[in-house]
Scaffold this motif. Sequence first.
Motif, short mmCIF file in Angstrom:
data_model
loop_
_atom_site.label_atom_id
_atom_site.label_comp_id
_atom_site.label_asym_id
_atom_site.label_seq_id
_atom_site.Cartn_x
_atom_site.Cartn_y
_atom_site.Cartn_z
N THR A 12 -18.49 -3.47 -64.96
CA THR A 12 -19.45 -3.60 -63.86
C THR A 12 -20.86 -3.63 -64.42
O THR A 12 -21.25 -2.77 -65.21
N VAL A 13 -21.62 -4.64 -63.98
CA VAL A 13 -23.00 -4.82 -64.40
C VAL A 13 -23.86 -4.86 -63.15
O VAL A 13 -23.48 -5.48 -62.14
N ALA A 14 -25.01 -4.23 -63.17
CA ALA A 14 -25.96 -4.31 -62.06
C ALA A 14 -27.19 -5.07 -62.52
O ALA A 14 -27.64 -4.93 -63.66
N VAL A 15 -27.71 -5.90 -61.63
CA VAL A 15 -28.93 -6.66 -61.91
C VAL A 15 -29.91 -6.38 -60.78
O VAL A 15 -29.58 -6.55 -59.60
N ILE A 16 -31.10 -5.94 -61.12
CA ILE A 16 -32.11 -5.62 -60.13
C ILE A 16 -33.07 -6.80 -60.03
O ILE A 16 -33.79 -7.12 -60.98
N GLY A 17 -33.07 -7.47 -58.89
CA GLY A 17 -33.90 -8.65 -58.68
C GLY A 17 -33.04 -9.89 -58.61
O GLY A 17 -32.34 -10.22 -59.58
N GLY A 18 -33.07 -10.58 -57.48
CA GLY A 18 -32.21 -11.74 -57.27
C GLY A 18 -32.94 -13.06 -57.24
O GLY A 18 -32.47 -14.02 -56.62
N GLY A 19 -34.10 -13.12 -57.93
CA GLY A 19 -34.80 -14.40 -58.03
C GLY A 19 -34.08 -15.33 -58.98
O GLY A 19 -32.90 -15.15 -59.30
N THR A 20 -34.80 -16.34 -59.45
CA THR A 20 -34.18 -17.35 -60.31
C THR A 20 -33.54 -16.72 -61.54
O THR A 20 -32.38 -17.00 -61.88
N MET A 21 -34.27 -15.82 -62.21
CA MET A 21 -33.74 -15.21 -63.42
C MET A 21 -32.61 -14.25 -63.10
O MET A 21 -31.54 -14.29 -63.72
N ALA A 83 -31.97 0.56 -55.80
CA ALA A 83 -31.39 0.86 -57.11
C ALA A 83 -30.60 2.15 -57.10
O ALA A 83 -29.68 2.33 -57.91
N ALA A 84 -30.91 3.06 -56.18
CA ALA A 84 -30.16 4.30 -56.07
C ALA A 84 -28.71 4.06 -55.66
O ALA A 84 -27.86 4.94 -55.82
N ALA A 106 -40.52 1.83 -61.99
CA ALA A 106 -39.97 2.52 -60.82
C ALA A 106 -38.50 2.20 -60.62
O ALA A 106 -37.67 3.10 -60.38
N VAL A 107 -38.13 0.91 -60.73
CA VAL A 107 -36.72 0.56 -60.48
C VAL A 107 -35.84 1.01 -61.63
O VAL A 107 -34.67 1.41 -61.42
N LEU A 108 -36.36 1.01 -62.85
CA LEU A 108 -35.57 1.49 -63.98
C LEU A 108 -35.29 2.99 -63.86
O LEU A 108 -34.18 3.45 -64.12
N ALA A 109 -36.30 3.75 -63.48
CA ALA A 109 -36.11 5.19 -63.31
C ALA A 109 -35.09 5.48 -62.22
O ALA A 109 -34.24 6.37 -62.36
N ALA A 110 -35.15 4.73 -61.12
CA ALA A 110 -34.18 4.92 -60.04
C ALA A 110 -32.78 4.55 -60.50
O ALA A 110 -31.80 5.25 -60.18
N ALA A 111 -32.66 3.48 -61.26
CA ALA A 111 -31.35 3.06 -61.76
C ALA A 111 -30.77 4.10 -62.71
O ALA A 111 -29.57 4.40 -62.67
N GLU A 112 -31.61 4.66 -63.57
CA GLU A 112 -31.13 5.65 -64.53
C GLU A 112 -30.56 6.87 -63.81
O GLU A 112 -29.55 7.45 -64.24
#
Length: 291
Positions: A12-21, A83-84, A106-112
């Motif tokens: 399982t992989v999570a990706v934060i942000g669903g834009g082009t990249m 991200a939580a 902010a999103v990295l800290a929430a993901a961690e």
Amino acid sequence: MSATLSPALPETVAVIGGGTMGAGIVQQFLACGSSAVLVEATEEAARAGRERVAAGLARARELGKLAVEPADCLERLVTVLDAAQIPAAAGLVVEAVPERADLKAAVLAAAERAVGQGAVLATNTSSLSVSELAAVLSRPGRFLGMHFFNPVPASKLVEIVRAPETDPEVVEAARGWARALGKTEVVVRDAPGFATSRLGVALGLEAIRMVEEEVASPADIDTAMELGYRHPMGPLRLTDLVGLDVRLAIAEYLAAELGERFEPPQLLRRMVAEGRLGRKSGQGFHTWDEE
């Protein structure tokens, strides 16, 4: 290396942000067998991100580059709005939000906080300091840069950026994951612009100065580099594809870190102010109306 850090792709992989990249990163992991969690801020953005992934999978299938049905991949994709909500079982989280250090932190800290101790966090930043982002994390050794390139499914490169805090086994795991995705990896030390953005922006800015000085037309500058130096895409066409606003932001950051040789040309500033941002606006150094 522990089982958590196997070179095989995480289940399982999570990706934060669903834009082009972000959508491209999700697509690549789905195509290679992982399940994916896409994190977006709103229902509308999450729906748009899922649609980008679906469209990319459909194109890959049409081109014969996807061995399974797109629907089979999409069954392994879920979207969440925070991200939580990333599942604790996620083995890798890739942050792909806009190039703002505060937002990324902010999103990295929430993901961690959401994932288990063994998970690896990665940033897709093209220029920001990986070490500075690591400073907000309680487990900086499990963090590094995984810089993918646009379009992700077609690009052959992943630039792995190791900060001083990054554990060596995390770097080795990321190398294995890049290969499992069908990419070639390069490993660089955390430094402004890494290897790719630093060189790519330097070339792009000089090409813009040449347009500004009327040395040659954008089309002829690009053709010169494509045919004379075998670049697959000229520097001005690439600037259009990346986005002039994105390139300006990176240039300003590099100028602050590395000096005036990265100072953005006035032509670039003027075009961004006028809304000529490249492909996404339909007009940059080239016209993209039909593409």
